[in-house]
Design a protein around this motif. Structure first.
Motif, PDB file in Angstrom:
ATOM      1  N   ASN A   1       0.832  -0.984   0.186  1.00  0.00           N
ATOM      2  CA  ASN A   1      -0.010  -0.031   0.105  1.00  0.00           C
ATOM      3  C   ASN A   1       1.003   1.208   0.128  1.00  0.00           C
ATOM      4  O   ASN A   1       2.133   1.223   0.297  1.00  0.00           O
TER       5      ASN A   1
ATOM      6  N   LEU B   1     -14.860  -5.228   1.349  1.00  0.00           N
ATOM      7  CA  LEU B   1     -14.177  -4.708   0.335  1.00  0.00           C
ATOM      8  C   LEU B   1     -15.189  -4.106  -0.558  1.00  0.00           C
ATOM      9  O   LEU B   1     -14.841  -3.263  -1.438  1.00  0.00           O
ATOM     10  N   SER B   2     -16.481  -4.371  -0.713  1.00  0.00           N
ATOM     11  CA  SER B   2     -17.476  -4.047  -1.467  1.00  0.00           C
ATOM     12  C   SER B   2     -18.126  -2.810  -0.883  1.00  0.00           C
ATOM     13  O   SER B   2     -19.072  -2.225  -1.652  1.00  0.00           O
TER      14      SER B   2
ATOM     15  N   SER C   1     -13.698  -0.502   0.473  1.00  0.00           N
ATOM     16  CA  SER C   1     -13.102  -0.442  -0.867  1.00  0.00           C
ATOM     17  C   SER C   1     -12.116   0.614  -1.085  1.00  0.00           C
ATOM     18  O   SER C   1     -11.342   0.691  -2.047  1.00  0.00           O
ATOM     19  N   TRP C   2     -12.111   1.466   0.079  1.00  0.00           N
ATOM     20  CA  TRP C   2     -11.017   2.445  -0.054  1.00  0.00           C
ATOM     21  C   TRP C   2      -9.562   1.929  -0.178  1.00  0.00           C
ATOM     22  O   TRP C   2      -8.634   2.340  -0.646  1.00  0.00           O
ATOM     23  N   LEU C   3      -9.480   0.432   0.276  1.00  0.00           N
ATOM     24  CA  LEU C   3      -8.297  -0.042   0.339  1.00  0.00           C
ATOM     25  C   LEU C   3      -7.716   0.130  -1.217  1.00  0.00           C
ATOM     26  O   LEU C   3      -6.291  -0.144  -1.573  1.00  0.00           O
ATOM     27  N   ALA C   4      -8.342  -0.107  -2.241  1.00  0.00           N
ATOM     28  CA  ALA C   4      -8.139  -0.217  -3.478  1.00  0.00           C
ATOM     29  C   ALA C   4      -7.465   1.201  -3.851  1.00  0.00           C
ATOM     30  O   ALA C   4      -6.305   1.019  -4.666  1.00  0.00           O
ATOM     31  N   THR C   5      -7.614   2.291  -3.457  1.00  0.00           N
ATOM     32  CA  THR C   5      -6.863   3.591  -3.465  1.00  0.00           C
ATOM     33  C   THR C   5      -5.529   3.551  -3.120  1.00  0.00           C
ATOM     34  O   THR C   5      -4.788   4.438  -3.434  1.00  0.00           O
TER      35      THR C   5
ATOM     36  N   LEU D   1      -3.934   0.668  -2.594  1.00  0.00           N
ATOM     37  CA  LEU D   1      -3.171  -0.671  -3.083  1.00  0.00           C
ATOM     38  C   LEU D   1      -2.787  -0.341  -4.723  1.00  0.00           C
ATOM     39  O   LEU D   1      -1.519  -0.501  -5.221  1.00  0.00           O
ATOM     40  N   ARG D   2      -3.523   0.232  -5.405  1.00  0.00           N
ATOM     41  CA  ARG D   2      -3.387   0.659  -6.895  1.00  0.00           C
ATOM     42  C   ARG D   2      -2.236   1.432  -7.153  1.00  0.00           C
ATOM     43  O   ARG D   2      -1.221   0.836  -7.811  1.00  0.00           O
TER      44      ARG D   2
END
Length: 284
Positions: free
Chosen positions: A38, A181-182, A186-190, A192-193
């Motif tokens: 992250n 995660l849904s 889902s913030w974790l995607a921001t 992780l990416r």
């Protein structure tokens, strides 16, 4: 959110995040330690609870992630020096620390190595030291996660080959993890990416640090420690927090029988209440 680049004594840059208000009195500074892989932006899903509790989130990209200069060979203990540098720059004397997943060991490092400054430690789904006596370290871990960390245990060249091989990574998330995660997490995607788009350097350095000597003993921690873990976690089995709870005299362990690696973050707001209460007792 304020972001700044802090120049360290050796000329490297540490990219820092400050989600607080410099002029708000009585706020508790809490350093967030991010997972792997992250970037270090503090956890937006916890901002409402932070506002309620008077918590000022601070964090940084670990070296090799985001805007922070890589530091080949860094160990887990180095987190204490980074946090100290940020706190000094922002004129913060005492603070608490919280970490999720790979951030857990880094939070524990601050608790063990900065006893005069750390008021409380929260580790959520965190790792125990590799080779911990009496712990079957890989037991219950998802096969792909174990393979990735076993490669790191063999050294940098083996880990770099593993990451270059294109092997698919399956964290074996639970239904509760996927639901988290849904929704709010889902913030974790921001975070992780951008970490993975920049390449595997930060991840490699993290995993090498987890599998090498940490540079401190978690049992040295004087401040109160709260260990949160989901019993269905396959990324970091809950036996890791159980081992830490038996070695840290100041630790309290809370296991959640139905949670996995991500869904346990639903308990983070309760942990923040715990942290605020304990920090107030110690810090006055």
């Amino acid at each position: 959110m304020t972001e700044l680049d802090l120049e360290l004594g050796d000329g490297r840059i540490l990219h820092v995040y400050d989600a607080g208000d410099d002029h708000a009195g009585g706020r508790l500074a809490v350093f967030w330690h991010h997972g792997t892989p992250n970037i270090g932006a503090p956890p937006e899903p916890l901002f409402p609870a932070a506002a309620r509790l008077g918590i000022r989130w601070l964090s940084y990209d670990r070296p090799g992630y985001g805007g922070s200069t890589p530091c080949r060979g860094r160990d887990v203990a180095s987190a204490a020096a980074y946090v100290s540098s940020v706190a000094d720059a922002l004129r913060i004397d005492q603070f608490a620390v919280m970490g999720h997943s790979g951030g857990g060991p880094h939070a524990l490092a601050c608790g063990a190595l900065l006893p005069e400054r750390v008021l409380g430690v929260v580790s959520v789904a965190g790792l125990a030291p590799f080779g911990a006596e009496g712990l079957d370290w890989f037991a219950g871990m998802a096969a792909s996660g174990a393979a990735s960390l076993r490669a790191a245990a063999k050294g940098r060249a083996a880990k770099e080959r593993y990451e270059a091989s294109g092997t698919e990574y399956d964290p074996e998330f639970t239904a509760a993890d996927l639901a988290a995660l849904s929704s709010e997490w889902s913030w974790l995607a921001t975070v992780l990416r951008p970490a993975v788009e920049a390449g595997p350097g930060g991840l490699i350095d993290d995993d090498l640090a987890y599998m090498a000597p940490w540079g401190f003993d978690p049992s040295q921690t004087i401040a109160p420690v709260l260990l949160l873990h989901g019993s269905r976690d396959r990324l970091v089995p809950s036996s890791h927090s159980e081992w830490l709870a038996h070695r840290c005299p100041s630790a309290e362990l809370r296991l959640s029988p139905d949670d996995g690696h991500i869904s346990i973050l639903k308990s983070a707001t309760v942990a923040m209440d715990w942290l605020r209460a304990h920090a107030s007792i110690i810090g006055g």
